[in-house]
Design an enzyme around this catalytic site. Structure first.
Site, mmCIF file in Angstrom:
data_model
loop_
_atom_site.group_PDB
_atom_site.id
_atom_site.type_symbol
_atom_site.label_atom_id
_atom_site.label_comp_id
_atom_site.label_asym_id
_atom_site.label_seq_id
_atom_site.Cartn_x
_atom_site.Cartn_y
_atom_site.Cartn_z
ATOM 1 N N ASP A 1 -25.011 -50.192 9.653
ATOM 2 C CA ASP A 1 -25.327 -51.310 8.764
ATOM 3 C C ASP A 1 -24.975 -50.913 7.327
ATOM 4 O O ASP A 1 -25.407 -49.860 6.839
ATOM 5 C CB ASP A 1 -26.815 -51.666 8.854
ATOM 6 C CG ASP A 1 -27.145 -52.932 8.074
ATOM 7 O OD1 ASP A 1 -27.023 -54.023 8.644
ATOM 8 O OD2 ASP A 1 -27.521 -52.822 6.894
ATOM 9 N N GLU B 1 -22.979 -57.680 8.227
ATOM 10 C CA GLU B 1 -22.503 -56.385 7.753
ATOM 11 C C GLU B 1 -22.817 -55.276 8.751
ATOM 12 O O GLU B 1 -22.853 -54.095 8.395
ATOM 13 C CB GLU B 1 -23.124 -56.058 6.392
ATOM 14 C CG GLU B 1 -24.626 -55.836 6.400
ATOM 15 C CD GLU B 1 -25.434 -57.110 6.223
ATOM 16 O OE1 GLU B 1 -26.617 -57.006 5.847
ATOM 17 O OE2 GLU B 1 -24.899 -58.212 6.478
ATOM 18 N N ASN C 1 -23.007 -58.558 -2.370
ATOM 19 C CA ASN C 1 -22.388 -59.887 -2.241
ATOM 20 C C ASN C 1 -22.806 -60.796 -3.390
ATOM 21 O O ASN C 1 -22.001 -61.541 -3.946
ATOM 22 C CB ASN C 1 -22.792 -60.506 -0.906
ATOM 23 C CG ASN C 1 -21.646 -61.247 -0.257
ATOM 24 O OD1 ASN C 1 -20.491 -60.957 -0.498
ATOM 25 N ND2 ASN C 1 -21.966 -62.222 0.566
#
Length: 702
Positions: free
Chosen positions: A306, A350, A314
């Site tokens: 992860d 992700e 983001n």
């Protein structure tokens, strides 16, 4: 012939009238274009006025637009709110020509952009109403004059045409008509009479020649028809041949489409963004890995990966940068695959997953270490990460010697639990699955379930801690603190549930409940005639990005005449606030709420951020207040913080005041507003109302 000549005259007049209308329309378009260009020149001043909320500048921009004679109305909007509106009555250009001077209005609009940023940000708009009929009178008169001259010219031309041409032209045409009427197919070529001298070489003579030629060609028409029939039969033969070719082409195209469909089916196994296997393809292929390993008693290993702090990445850099980051990470992980024995996929968002065929713990640890190195070597900058200044990853590893009962779902669950533990321990690490980890993860997930249930049942409530003027003993404000009241009656403080809420993005929901109940507290106080001197509510950085925050604060503030402030928590980054955060802070101020900095001296807030944010109050952290009486160094540090507040014109509240020595020292330093156990502990709403309703105490300290 007379009708033709009359029609020619009428058409000439219509042409002149049409030209007049076209010229007038062009002049109207010129008026609009002029107003449009004038509006463009006014946009920068209007943007500055809206951005600075400068009504006088907006008024000046509107007045400047009225120098354009065709503009009747001006409106300037700040966002969707009308900032200024001006209009006037325009006099008709030429009142005696009503059809030409009647109003012909159009509306022109320009978006107003934030002049302080490079990327377009709409902050309002400017709209003008333009009367296109405001054409200069001299131009209208000139166009009407042209129309009258054209009409007179056409009239004179028609009269001359009738007088000079009609007799000879009509007579010759009648002669041609009589000769043509006597002609029959097979009677030979028609001989038409010669036209008068002045008509020779004109279309009339050409007409006679064409009639003669037509009669000569009539006899060949039948032959032509027979030839055409033969051509049609030939075309039918060619059509049948082409139909055969088309069938073959359709067959070939069908084969191409089938091949394309097969290619699409292959593409369905791959993630569109990263090019790795997608979740469905991974599940199908990893099931085969497990079945093969079960048949031979071999081991398989799974690592779940992860990307750490990807949501802040983001939010800060934008979705395009986020996609680029995922593609680079995917490429780095894909390079770890050595063919058939390592399966790499994007499992969602992700999160990535790798399975090793015939590999146990050692192979899994080796692959996890290689994944860490590969991602670190990318050196993708990450300013908003609490882990590192570059993008990192958390990894969970699980492995098992396979038997027929081995479950892929259980393996994935064990790796996911190890990943959860890796993130809980601080991220950027690999954690191996174990029974202890599974138990801890189970307990944390149970805690999350309890927290979600508490949010659903709104079991959170505000407790209020009074802020006291240490010289008079009066309550001058209070801070709302979140508490979780469990069904058993146990009350938990923020330390017991906020870390879990932060990990699972639940703080906004809890804050929303607290805000609603604070609003009810203020309404109850007002209904009971109890004066509330002020209320402070906490606001996290994550909550500043919530689109519904302003609506909740407006609901808290509407209809209540009580000073309300929001305390930005010490975890909030304010040195370089994002545009979104700055907009939210400005919107909070527009609601009439003050901005306060909580726990100043321990978090991320700096002197620079104080000058940028301009808060109304600083709350000095208890970590600076409590040791000050015993340690000279801490006393000097506390004095410096108070001096910063005085220098910047910001009032200061001392938190964590628990002893008389602390009280005395703060008063000597000039800090009069205190909050701490020496004065009051956090209490529920009902008890706080009693404290507010009690008679004010006498003088407490001097």
């Amino acid at each position: 012939m007379k009708i033709t000549l009359l029609l020619t005259l009428v058409l000439g007049m219509l042409a002149a009238l049409t030209q007049l209308a076209i010229d007038l329309q062009q002049e109207k378009d010129a008026v609009e274009a002029s107003a449009d260009a004038f509006l463009d020149s006014t946009v920068p001043s209007a943007e500055s006025a809206v951005y600075n909320f400068h009504d006088a500048a907006a008024e000046q921009a509107a007045t400047g637009l009225f120098t354009q004679r065709a503009i009747r109305k001006v409106q300037i909007f700040n966002g969707d709110q009308l900032m200024i509106e001006r209009e006037r009555v325009l006099e008709a250009t030429l009142p005696t020509f009503a059809p030409m001077s009647s109003a012909d209005e159009t509306e022109l609009t320009r978006e107003l952009l934030n002049p302080e940023v490079d990327t377009p940000e709409v902050i309002g708009r400017i709209t003008v109403v333009v009367d296109r009929s405001i054409v200069p009178p001299a131009i209208v008169k000139r166009m009407v004059s042209y129309f009258l001259l054209a009409t007179i010219k056409n009239l004179l031309f028609g009269v001359a045409l009738v007088a000079l041409v009609y007799a000879a032209l009509a007579r010759h045409i009648i002669q041609i008509a009589e000769v043509t009427a006597r002609w029959r197919p097979g009677s030979g070529v028609i001989t038409t009479p010669a036209p008068p001298r002045f008509l020779q070489g004109t279309e009339i003579e050409l007409l006679g020649s064409q009639i003669a030629a037509m009669s000569g060609n009539a006899e060949s028409a039948i032959n032509t028809l027979e030839h055409s029939s033969r051509e049609v039969r030939k075309s039918n033969t060619e059509l049948n041949h082409r139909s055969t070719l088309l069938s073959e082409a359709v067959k070939a195209r069908t084969e191409e489409l089938n091949a394309a469909n097969r290619a699409l089916k292959r593409q369905a196994d791959y993630d569109a963004l990263t090019g790795l296997y997608n979740r469905g393809a991974f599940d199908r292929r990893s099931e085969r890995f497990v079945l093969d390993a079960s048949a031979t008693g071999a081991s398989v290993a799974i690592i779940m990966i992860d990307v750490d702090q990807f949501k802040p990445f983001n939010d800060h850099y934008g979705h395009q940068a986020g996609d680029d980051c995922l593609k680079r990470v995917a490429k780095a992980l894909g390079s770890l695959s050595d063919g058939e024995d390592i399966l790499v996929a994007r499992y969602g968002g992700e999160e990535f997953v790798c399975m090793i065929r015939n590999g146990g713990r050692e192979a899994g640890e080796k692959l996890a270490m290689a994944a860490h190195r590969a991602i670190a070597s990318l050196a993708i900058q990450h300013e908003r990460s609490s882990v590192s200044d570059i993008v990192t990853a958390s990894i969970g590893l699980a492995w098992e010697k396979c038997v027929p009962s081995t479950s892929l779902e259980a393996l994935l669950g064990a790796a996911d639990e190890a990943l959860y533990e890796a993130k809980h321990k601080g991220r950027n690490r690999t954690v191996l699955s174990s029974e202890d980890i599974q138990d801890r993860v189970k307990k944390r997930r149970e805690a999350v379930t309890d927290l979600l249930e508490a949010i659903e049942e709104r079991r959170f409530e505000p407790f209020f801690q009074s802020q006291v003027n240490a010289r008079t003993g009066r309550i001058v404000g209070m801070e709302a603190l979140a508490r979780w009241r469990k069904p058993s009656g146990e009350i938990l403080g923020p330390r017991d549930f906020m870390p879990i809420a932060e990990e699972n993005d639940l703080i906004r929901m809890i804050d929303g409940i607290i805000y609603d109940k604070c609003a009810q507290f203020l309404r109850d106080a007002e209904a009971g005639g109890i004066e509330v001197p002020g209320l402070s509510i906490n606001l996290s950085e994550d909550h500043l990005k919530d689109e519904g925050l302003i609506g909740r604060l407006r609901a808290l503030r509407d209809g209540i005449d009580v000073p309300v402030a929001v305390e930005l928590l010490e975890t909030t980054t304010l040195d370089k606030p994002s545009r979104e955060m700055a907009w939210t802070i400005d919107a909070i101020r527009e609601l009439g709420l003050d901005i306060e900095i909580d726990d100043f001296g321990t978090g991320k807030t700096s002197i620079v951020s104080l000058m940028t944010l301009r808060p109304s109050r600083l709350k000095v952290a208890r970590e600076l207040v409590m040791p000050a009486p015993e340690q000279d160094r801490n006393e000097k540090l506390l004095a410096c913080v108070l001096e910063i507040g005085n220098t910047l014109g910001i009032s200061v509240v001392a938190e964590g005041v628990e002893t008389v020595e602390q009280q005395k020292l703060l008063l000597e330093m000039g800090c009069n507003i205190h909050q701490g156990f020496l004065y009051a502990r956090p209490v529920p709403a009902s008890e706080q109302l009693k404290l507010l309703a009690a008679p004010p105490p006498g003088k407490m300290a001097s």
